[in-house]
Design a protein around this motif. Structure first.
Motif, short mmCIF file in Angstrom:
data_model
loop_
_atom_site.label_atom_id
_atom_site.label_comp_id
_atom_site.label_asym_id
_atom_site.label_seq_id
_atom_site.Cartn_x
_atom_site.Cartn_y
_atom_site.Cartn_z
N ALA A 91 25.63 24.55 -58.54
CA ALA A 91 26.53 23.86 -57.60
C ALA A 91 27.15 24.81 -56.59
O ALA A 91 27.39 24.42 -55.45
N VAL A 92 27.41 26.03 -56.99
CA VAL A 92 28.09 26.99 -56.11
C VAL A 92 27.17 28.13 -55.64
O VAL A 92 27.61 29.00 -54.89
N HIS A 93 25.92 28.10 -56.06
CA HIS A 93 25.00 29.17 -55.67
C HIS A 93 24.80 29.14 -54.15
O HIS A 93 24.58 28.08 -53.56
N PRO A 94 24.86 30.29 -53.50
CA PRO A 94 24.77 30.34 -52.03
C PRO A 94 23.50 29.69 -51.45
O PRO A 94 23.57 29.06 -50.39
N GLU A 95 22.38 29.83 -52.13
CA GLU A 95 21.14 29.21 -51.62
C GLU A 95 21.24 27.69 -51.66
O GLU A 95 20.80 27.01 -50.72
N HIS A 96 21.82 27.15 -52.72
CA HIS A 96 22.01 25.69 -52.82
C HIS A 96 23.01 25.21 -51.79
O HIS A 96 22.78 24.21 -51.11
N VAL A 97 24.12 25.90 -51.67
CA VAL A 97 25.16 25.50 -50.72
C VAL A 97 24.61 25.50 -49.30
O VAL A 97 24.89 24.58 -48.52
N LYS A 98 23.78 26.48 -48.98
CA LYS A 98 23.18 26.55 -47.64
C LYS A 98 22.32 25.32 -47.36
O LYS A 98 22.43 24.71 -46.29
N VAL A 99 21.50 24.93 -48.31
CA VAL A 99 20.65 23.74 -48.13
C VAL A 99 21.52 22.49 -48.05
O VAL A 99 21.32 21.64 -47.17
N ALA A 100 22.47 22.36 -48.95
CA ALA A 100 23.33 21.17 -48.98
C ALA A 100 24.11 21.02 -47.68
O ALA A 100 24.21 19.92 -47.12
N ASP A 101 24.64 22.12 -47.18
CA ASP A 101 25.47 22.08 -45.96
C ASP A 101 24.66 21.86 -44.68
O ASP A 101 25.18 21.33 -43.71
N SER A 102 23.40 22.28 -44.69
CA SER A 102 22.60 22.18 -43.47
C SER A 102 21.64 20.99 -43.45
O SER A 102 21.38 20.43 -42.39
N ARG A 103 21.14 20.58 -44.62
CA ARG A 103 20.09 19.57 -44.64
C ARG A 103 20.48 18.26 -45.31
O ARG A 103 19.80 17.25 -45.12
N VAL A 104 21.54 18.28 -46.12
CA VAL A 104 21.89 17.07 -46.87
C VAL A 104 23.20 16.44 -46.36
O VAL A 104 23.20 15.32 -45.85
N ARG A 105 24.30 17.14 -46.51
CA ARG A 105 25.62 16.56 -46.22
C ARG A 105 25.77 16.01 -44.80
O ARG A 105 26.39 14.96 -44.63
N PRO A 106 25.22 16.66 -43.78
CA PRO A 106 25.42 16.12 -42.42
C PRO A 106 24.74 14.76 -42.19
O PRO A 106 25.08 14.06 -41.25
N TYR A 107 23.80 14.38 -43.05
CA TYR A 107 22.98 13.20 -42.79
C TYR A 107 23.14 12.09 -43.82
O TYR A 107 22.51 11.05 -43.69
N THR A 108 23.98 12.30 -44.83
CA THR A 108 24.12 11.30 -45.89
C THR A 108 25.50 10.67 -45.86
O THR A 108 26.48 11.32 -45.53
N LYS A 109 25.54 9.37 -46.21
CA LYS A 109 26.81 8.66 -46.22
C LYS A 109 27.26 8.32 -47.64
O LYS A 109 28.44 8.16 -47.89
N VAL A 110 26.32 8.18 -48.57
CA VAL A 110 26.65 7.83 -49.95
C VAL A 110 25.90 8.78 -50.88
O VAL A 110 24.71 9.04 -50.68
N ARG A 111 26.62 9.28 -51.87
CA ARG A 111 26.03 10.15 -52.89
C ARG A 111 26.47 9.65 -54.25
O ARG A 111 27.66 9.46 -54.49
N MET A 112 25.51 9.44 -55.13
CA MET A 112 25.80 9.07 -56.50
C MET A 112 25.12 10.09 -57.40
O MET A 112 23.99 10.53 -57.13
N CYS A 113 25.82 10.49 -58.46
CA CYS A 113 25.32 11.53 -59.35
C CYS A 113 25.45 11.09 -60.80
O CYS A 113 26.43 10.45 -61.18
N MET A 114 24.47 11.48 -61.60
CA MET A 114 24.57 11.35 -63.05
C MET A 114 23.98 12.59 -63.67
O MET A 114 22.83 12.95 -63.41
N ASP A 115 24.80 13.27 -64.47
CA ASP A 115 24.38 14.44 -65.23
C ASP A 115 24.42 14.05 -66.71
O ASP A 115 25.36 13.37 -67.15
N PHE A 116 23.40 14.51 -67.47
CA PHE A 116 23.38 14.16 -68.89
C PHE A 116 22.52 15.15 -69.68
O PHE A 116 21.69 15.84 -69.11
N GLN A 117 22.79 15.19 -70.97
CA GLN A 117 21.98 16.00 -71.89
C GLN A 117 20.67 15.27 -72.14
O GLN A 117 20.68 14.08 -72.42
N ALA A 118 19.59 15.99 -72.05
CA ALA A 118 18.28 15.37 -72.31
C ALA A 118 17.64 15.96 -73.55
O ALA A 118 17.95 17.05 -73.95
#
Length: 100
Positions: free
Chosen positions: A73-100
């Motif tokens: 979640a805080v890794h610089p490579e992930h943050v770079k992608v999220a900030d440049s390619r995802v967040r500017p273009y999305t209006k709704v985000r839903m998340c589910m994390d779970f043990q598999a």
């Protein structure tokens, strides 16, 4: 193993051509994180939902454990992608994390 599933809806007002390019950029950016983030086991982005879908993009990722997910979640490579390619273009985000 921990699964991290995200569903996004793209912002209103985008043309079909813009949506296709944005989805391609999100897929390439997020899947390009494979091998760059400790504890990230698998990462897949799905962009070709059926007409019955109400989400435009789905992230399906797997991590060694919850600490690896938190690091992602805080890794610089992930943050770079999220900030440049995802967040500017999305209006709704839903998340589910779970043990598999």
């Amino acid at each position: 193993m921990v699964k991290h599933i995200i569903l996004w809806q793209l912002k209103d007002g985008l043309s079909q051509q813009e949506k296709q390019q944005i989805k391609k950029d999100i897929k390439n950016g997020l899947e390009g994180l494979q091998g760059k983030i400790p504890g990230l086991l698998e990462i897949h982005v799905h962009t070709d939902g059926l007409s019955t879908s109400n989400a435009d993009v789905m992230l399906d990722s797997s991590f060694e454990d919850e600490d690896a997910l938190k690091g992602y979640a805080v890794h610089p490579e992930h943050v770079k992608v999220a900030d440049s390619r995802v967040r500017p273009y999305t209006k709704v985000r839903m998340c589910m994390d779970f043990q598999a």
